[in-house]
Scaffold this motif. Structure first.
Motif, short mmCIF file in Angstrom:
data_model
loop_
_atom_site.label_atom_id
_atom_site.label_comp_id
_atom_site.label_asym_id
_atom_site.label_seq_id
_atom_site.Cartn_x
_atom_site.Cartn_y
_atom_site.Cartn_z
N GLU A 98 40.42 40.29 47.77
CA GLU A 98 39.73 41.40 47.72
C GLU A 98 40.25 42.27 46.76
O GLU A 98 40.13 43.26 45.88
N LEU A 99 41.85 42.37 47.73
CA LEU A 99 43.05 43.61 46.31
C LEU A 99 43.17 42.76 45.35
O LEU A 99 43.19 43.38 44.35
N VAL A 100 43.29 41.48 45.51
CA VAL A 100 43.34 40.71 44.15
C VAL A 100 42.25 41.24 42.88
O VAL A 100 42.22 41.54 41.61
N ALA A 101 41.05 41.07 43.40
CA ALA A 101 39.87 41.26 42.64
C ALA A 101 39.56 42.35 42.09
O ALA A 101 40.02 43.38 41.21
N TRP A 102 40.26 43.32 42.89
CA TRP A 102 40.25 44.83 42.67
C TRP A 102 41.16 45.88 41.58
O TRP A 102 40.65 45.93 40.72
N LEU A 103 42.03 45.06 41.92
CA LEU A 103 43.70 45.02 41.06
C LEU A 103 43.37 44.93 39.64
O LEU A 103 42.89 45.14 38.73
N LYS A 104 42.97 43.78 39.36
CA LYS A 104 41.99 42.91 38.46
C LYS A 104 41.00 43.56 37.52
O LYS A 104 41.54 43.42 35.93
N GLY A 105 40.08 44.53 38.61
CA GLY A 105 39.79 45.21 37.44
C GLY A 105 40.14 47.29 37.18
O GLY A 105 39.74 47.14 36.43
N GLN A 106 40.59 46.70 37.72
CA GLN A 106 41.98 48.29 37.16
C GLN A 106 43.07 48.40 36.50
O GLN A 106 43.80 49.29 35.42
N ARG A 107 43.85 46.09 36.54
CA ARG A 107 44.89 46.29 35.53
C ARG A 107 45.10 45.35 34.62
O ARG A 107 44.34 44.34 35.26
N ASP A 108 45.49 45.11 33.95
CA ASP A 108 45.91 44.40 32.86
C ASP A 108 46.65 42.97 33.14
O ASP A 108 46.52 42.00 32.63
N GLU A 109 47.34 43.01 33.95
CA GLU A 109 48.27 42.13 34.21
C GLU A 109 47.88 41.16 34.63
O GLU A 109 46.97 41.32 35.84
N ARG A 110 48.81 39.94 35.43
CA ARG A 110 47.98 39.52 36.07
C ARG A 110 48.92 38.97 37.05
O ARG A 110 49.10 40.23 38.28
N ILE A 111 47.84 39.48 38.47
CA ILE A 111 47.75 39.50 39.49
C ILE A 111 46.96 38.26 40.27
O ILE A 111 45.91 37.58 40.23
N VAL A 112 48.42 37.94 42.06
CA VAL A 112 48.10 36.68 42.34
C VAL A 112 48.47 36.71 43.89
O VAL A 112 48.95 38.05 44.56
N THR A 113 47.79 35.79 44.70
CA THR A 113 48.75 35.74 45.97
C THR A 113 49.85 34.80 45.94
O THR A 113 50.66 34.85 46.41
N ASP A 114 49.13 33.51 44.74
CA ASP A 114 50.41 32.36 45.04
C ASP A 114 51.23 32.95 43.09
O ASP A 114 50.31 32.57 42.28
N LEU A 115 52.89 32.92 43.37
CA LEU A 115 53.07 32.36 42.47
C LEU A 115 53.43 31.39 41.19
O LEU A 115 53.21 31.11 41.73
N PRO A 116 52.54 32.25 40.12
CA PRO A 116 52.87 30.57 38.78
C PRO A 116 53.93 29.62 38.43
O PRO A 116 55.34 30.68 38.64
N PRO A 117 54.38 28.94 38.73
CA PRO A 117 55.17 27.56 38.53
C PRO A 117 56.87 28.65 36.97
O PRO A 117 57.96 28.45 37.40
N ASN A 118 55.92 29.77 36.26
CA ASN A 118 56.29 29.85 34.80
C ASN A 118 56.11 31.54 35.24
O ASN A 118 55.97 31.62 33.74
N LEU A 119 56.59 31.94 35.92
CA LEU A 119 56.87 33.20 36.65
C LEU A 119 57.49 34.04 35.54
O LEU A 119 56.91 34.64 34.81
#
Length: 130
Positions: free
Chosen positions: A12-33
């Motif tokens: 729910e926080l990821v979805a909410w923040l995605k609606g507020q911000r343009d950055e990538r919002i995740v629970t698991d870090l991407p390997p190409n951070l």
């Protein structure tokens, strides 16, 4: 990770923040951070509940960027957003009733010296919509 009443605070926080911000919002870090920074990571790290409806989640928010000033600035923006705008938010699944800082924003170590990590921990209260 679902809490009381089936509310997954992380999702729910990821979805909410995605609606507020343009950055990538995740629970698991991407390997190409480093290649996709800035990134905001949401992780539930504990908390408790009343066993019926109310969930008190402890949530780490870590931001990753290529420089300390950028990471610090992004953390300040995300923190302000959570502390001032999350309270009273209603999603399809959850009602967020409050948010406060448990540990103030601070530098956190990260294994890649080309990436800077800045994090804080929040206490977030929520409950299911119905």
């Amino acid at each position: 990770m679902s809490g009381v009443g089936g509310v997954d605070v992380e999702a729910e926080l990821v979805a909410w923040l995605k609606g507020q911000r343009d950055e990538r919002i995740v629970t698991d870090l991407p390997p190409n951070l480093f290649d996709v920074a800035p990134v905001v990571q949401i992780s539930r790290v504990g908390g408790d509940d009343d066993g019926i409806r109310l969930d008190r989640a402890f949530v780490d928010v870590d931001v990753y960027d290529t420089t300390r000033p950028l990471a610090s600035q992004l953390m300040a923006q995300v923190r302000t957003l959570i502390l001032t705008s999350l309270r009273g938010t209603v999603t399809d699944v959850a009602v967020f009733t409050s948010a406060r800082t448990i540990t103030a924003p601070a530098w956190r170590p990260y294994e890649n010296p080309s990436v800077r990590r800045f994090g804080t921990t929040f206490e977030i209260f929520c409950h299911p919509v119905s």
